[in-house]
Motif scaffolding. Structure first.
Motif, short mmCIF file in Angstrom:
data_model
loop_
_atom_site.label_atom_id
_atom_site.label_comp_id
_atom_site.label_asym_id
_atom_site.label_seq_id
_atom_site.Cartn_x
_atom_site.Cartn_y
_atom_site.Cartn_z
N LEU A 187 0.83 -1.21 0.00
CA LEU A 187 0.00 0.00 0.00
C LEU A 187 0.87 1.26 0.00
O LEU A 187 0.56 2.23 -0.69
N ILE A 188 1.96 1.25 0.75
CA ILE A 188 2.88 2.39 0.76
C ILE A 188 3.54 2.54 -0.61
O ILE A 188 3.74 3.67 -1.10
N LEU A 189 3.89 1.43 -1.23
CA LEU A 189 4.48 1.49 -2.57
C LEU A 189 3.50 2.13 -3.57
O LEU A 189 3.90 2.96 -4.39
N ILE A 190 2.23 1.74 -3.49
CA ILE A 190 1.25 2.31 -4.40
C ILE A 190 1.12 3.81 -4.20
O ILE A 190 1.12 4.59 -5.16
N PHE A 191 1.03 4.25 -2.94
CA PHE A 191 0.94 5.67 -2.65
C PHE A 191 2.18 6.43 -3.12
O PHE A 191 2.09 7.52 -3.68
N PHE A 192 3.36 5.84 -2.89
CA PHE A 192 4.59 6.53 -3.26
C PHE A 192 4.73 6.66 -4.77
O PHE A 192 5.10 7.72 -5.28
N VAL A 193 4.43 5.57 -5.50
CA VAL A 193 4.55 5.63 -6.96
C VAL A 193 3.53 6.61 -7.54
O VAL A 193 3.81 7.33 -8.51
N PHE A 194 2.35 6.67 -6.91
CA PHE A 194 1.28 7.53 -7.44
C PHE A 194 1.52 9.02 -7.11
O PHE A 194 1.30 9.89 -7.95
N SER A 195 1.98 9.28 -5.87
CA SER A 195 2.11 10.68 -5.44
C SER A 195 3.55 11.14 -5.26
O SER A 195 3.79 12.36 -5.21
N GLY A 196 4.49 10.22 -5.15
CA GLY A 196 5.87 10.60 -4.87
C GLY A 196 6.54 11.42 -5.96
O GLY A 196 7.02 12.54 -5.70
N PRO A 197 6.60 10.92 -7.21
CA PRO A 197 7.30 11.69 -8.26
C PRO A 197 6.72 13.08 -8.48
O PRO A 197 7.49 14.05 -8.58
N PRO A 198 5.39 13.27 -8.57
CA PRO A 198 4.90 14.64 -8.73
C PRO A 198 5.23 15.54 -7.54
O PRO A 198 5.53 16.73 -7.72
N THR A 199 5.18 14.99 -6.32
CA THR A 199 5.50 15.79 -5.14
C THR A 199 6.95 16.21 -5.14
O THR A 199 7.28 17.38 -4.85
N ILE A 200 7.85 15.28 -5.47
CA ILE A 200 9.27 15.61 -5.52
C ILE A 200 9.55 16.63 -6.63
O ILE A 200 10.33 17.57 -6.46
N ALA A 201 8.89 16.46 -7.78
CA ALA A 201 9.09 17.40 -8.89
C ALA A 201 8.61 18.80 -8.52
O ALA A 201 9.25 19.80 -8.85
N ASN A 202 7.48 18.89 -7.82
CA ASN A 202 6.99 20.21 -7.40
C ASN A 202 7.92 20.86 -6.39
O ASN A 202 8.11 22.08 -6.39
N ALA A 203 8.51 20.04 -5.51
CA ALA A 203 9.46 20.60 -4.53
C ALA A 203 10.70 21.14 -5.21
O ALA A 203 11.33 22.09 -4.71
N LEU A 204 11.06 20.56 -6.35
CA LEU A 204 12.25 21.01 -7.09
C LEU A 204 11.89 21.99 -8.19
O LEU A 204 12.77 22.34 -9.01
N ASN A 205 10.63 22.42 -8.23
CA ASN A 205 10.16 23.34 -9.27
C ASN A 205 10.39 22.77 -10.67
O ASN A 205 10.79 23.48 -11.59
N ARG A 206 10.13 21.50 -10.81
CA ARG A 206 10.24 20.83 -12.10
C ARG A 206 8.88 20.26 -12.49
O ARG A 206 8.05 19.97 -11.63
#
Length: 307
Positions: A130-149
């Protein structure tokens, strides 16, 4: 005149064997009594549950009526089942590829390949799906927004399939490694003795023999993968659990009947997978026996011609 020896007497089914002592009259009576008591207890529990459902009005005919309407199946159940099978099939194929690649990598003679493969396998096996699903779904966009990418949106299907691949592929990698290591060492030593390299030993000797031993564990993991695909409803993936257990009760107010029908559909899909795997295993055994006979006949011919 030669004396003929009497044919050995076949052991009766009731006689004791090496691993099992045939029960006597008292033991059989005790087992029958315990079986009867267990059956009465189970029937009593079923009666209490059914009576409770009936008291709450969950067994009324109007609540089951939607499941005999074609629109319920075409609008909810069949699209959800297609979503479940699509995600499970894609996740199973990728997980098998992932498992074979990293399972063989973990068995490599090179430390720089073996250690990273073992680290990846143990890491993704230890993370809840379940954590993997949440991370794959929300992790990359969240990290990209934090880096202004900017990062492309991850769909629910992609996130679910990728998470299923990582988790179940790591488990399958250990199954493949254990199955190959279970083959007697003499098989590989004999293959090396006739001049085969490690790749040839794996492809021609170890993997074909290990497949039979690995098949039950692989099938069990694929059944787990199919059931794990139901976690996709957390990220609003349109699967059988989402359409059948969330949308149908919202439409008709029949939560318990919907849960029963969806559970039966999941059971039917899992039984179909098990039946298909059993058929493939029997077919592979027959093909291996025929190929072994052909190979043995060829080797015998070569030995006779050499002599």
């Amino acid at each position: 005149m030669t004396e003929t020896k009497p044919a050995p007497r076949r052991a009766k089914k009731s006689e004791a064997s090496i691993l099992f002592d045939a029960p006597g009259p008292k033991a059989r009576l005790r087992n029958n009594i315990l079986t009867l008591i267990s059956a009465i207890i189970i029937l009593g529990i079923i009666y209490v549950v059914v009576a409770r459902f009936d008291k709450e009005g969950q067994l009324q005919g109007k609540l089951w009526k939607p499941f005999i309407q074609g629109s319920t199946w075409t609008d909810f159940i069949l699209p959800g089942m297609w979503g479940t099978l699509k995600a499970a099939f894609a996740g199973a194929v990728l997980a098998l590829v992932f498992g074979v690649f990293f399972g063989l990598a973990r068995m490599s003679d090179h430390r720089w390949i073996r250690v990273p493969a073992a680290t990846i396998i143990e890491f993704f096996r230890a993370i809840p799906l379940l954590i993997l699903i949440f991370f794959v779904f929300s992790g990359p966009p969240t990290i990209a927004n934090a880096l202004n990418r900017e990062f492309p949106e991850v769909t629910a299907f992609t996130a679910l399939v990728f998470a299923l691949m990582l988790y179940n592929g790591s488990v399958l990698a250990e199954i493949f490694r254990a199955g190959i290591n279970a083959v007697p060492r003499g098989q590989s030593e004999a293959a090396y003795a006739i001049g085969l390299r490690k790749s040839g030993v794996m492809r021609l000797i170890l993997i074909p023999q290990a497949t039979t031993a690995m098949m039950p564990a692989i099938v069990s993991q694929l059944v787990v993968l199919l059931k794990d695909s139901a976690l996709g409803w957390i990220i609003s993936y349109e699967d059988l659990l989402n359409t059948g257990y969330r949308q149908i009760p919202t439409q008709y107010g029949n939560l318990i009947p919907a849960a029963m029908v969806i559970a039966l559909l999941y059971i039917a899909m899992n039984l179909a997978i098990s039946y298909l795997a059993t058929w493939l295993e029997k077919r592979s055994r027959r093909s291996r026996k025929s190929s072994a006979k052909t190979l043995g006949a060829g080797l015998t011919g070569e030995v006779m011609s050499a002599n």
